[in-house]
Scaffold this active site. Structure first.
Site, mmCIF file in Angstrom:
data_model
loop_
_atom_site.group_PDB
_atom_site.id
_atom_site.type_symbol
_atom_site.label_atom_id
_atom_site.label_comp_id
_atom_site.label_asym_id
_atom_site.label_seq_id
_atom_site.Cartn_x
_atom_site.Cartn_y
_atom_site.Cartn_z
ATOM 1 N N CYS A 1 -2.302 -0.814 7.718
ATOM 2 C CA CYS A 1 -1.528 0.662 7.626
ATOM 3 C C CYS A 1 -1.785 1.501 8.880
ATOM 4 C CB CYS A 1 -2.070 1.277 6.309
ATOM 5 S SG CYS A 1 -1.519 0.522 4.719
ATOM 6 N N CYS B 1 -6.105 1.003 5.395
ATOM 7 C CA CYS B 1 -6.461 -0.060 5.948
ATOM 8 C C CYS B 1 -5.948 -0.396 7.262
ATOM 9 C CB CYS B 1 -6.152 -1.055 4.873
ATOM 10 S SG CYS B 1 -4.277 -1.582 5.011
ATOM 11 N N GLU C 1 0.725 3.906 1.965
ATOM 12 C CA GLU C 1 1.127 4.213 3.276
ATOM 13 C C GLU C 1 2.435 3.613 3.655
ATOM 14 O OE1 GLU C 1 -3.408 4.707 2.849
ATOM 15 O OE2 GLU C 1 -1.859 3.409 2.109
ATOM 16 N N HIS D 1 0.881 -0.972 -0.042
ATOM 17 C CA HIS D 1 -0.164 -0.054 -0.131
ATOM 18 C C HIS D 1 0.871 1.288 0.069
ATOM 19 C CE1 HIS D 1 -3.692 -1.980 1.759
ATOM 20 N NE2 HIS D 1 -3.304 -2.719 0.783
#
Length: 170
Positions: A120, A117, A91, A89
């Site tokens: 994260c 999410c 992040e 991801h």
């Protein structure tokens, strides 16, 4: 020649939040998974520290090259969702970039497309980020929102609506 007052009114500078959300959007253009091209920037004192986008781990094939690696997830209430697990991801990539470069993200703000999410969110909490600004909400972001609240992390949304994925827009 135009007067200063007319020039002053002809252009409105973006707020700092809009500026950094725009930068996160620009970073997202490098993303390599068409399901959710997303970007992220981490900022402290109005200075961008690092950026990240959705993509496979360095040296591995990207979704755009070999397709998605979908996994089904069965939730506590029994409903099933599918997620692409080929990518890291945005992040996570930004946090990894900071670690790789030796840049502290403690007491910083993270800007991203949608609510991070759960994984994260845990990373964001543990690395000391104090504020998260999202363009929109993630359809499964309630748990992250609760975690941020419990951890004292300020969570803000530019638009109070759920981010739709590319395949949902078709």
């Amino acid at each position: 020649m135009k007067s200063k007052s007319k020039l002053k009114n002809s252009y409105k500078r973006p707020s700092w939040d809009d500026y950094f959300l725009d930068l996160a959007d620009a970073v997202s253009k490098r993303a390599t998974c068409d399901r959710g091209r997303s970007g992220c920037v981490i900022v402290r004192d109005k200075r961008m520290l690092v950026a990240g986008y959705v993509g496979s781990p360095s040296g591995l094939k990207h979704c755009d090259e070999v397709g998605h690696q979908m996994k089904k997830m069965v939730h506590e209430d029994g409903h099933v969702t599918e997620h692409c697990v080929r990518t890291v991801h945005a992040e996570q990539n930004a946090i990894c970039q900071a670690a790789k470069l030796g840049v502290s993200v403690d007491k910083s703000t993270l800007y991203c497309r949608m609510t991070p999410c759960r994984v994260c969110a845990m990373l964001i909490i543990n690395c000391g980020i104090e504020r998260v600004v999202c363009e929109r909400k993630y359809r499964a972001g309630e748990e992250s929102e609760e975690m941020f609240e419990k951890a004292g992390i300020k969570l803000e949304f530019k638009h109070n609506e759920v981010q739709r994925y590319e395949e949902e827009l078709k």
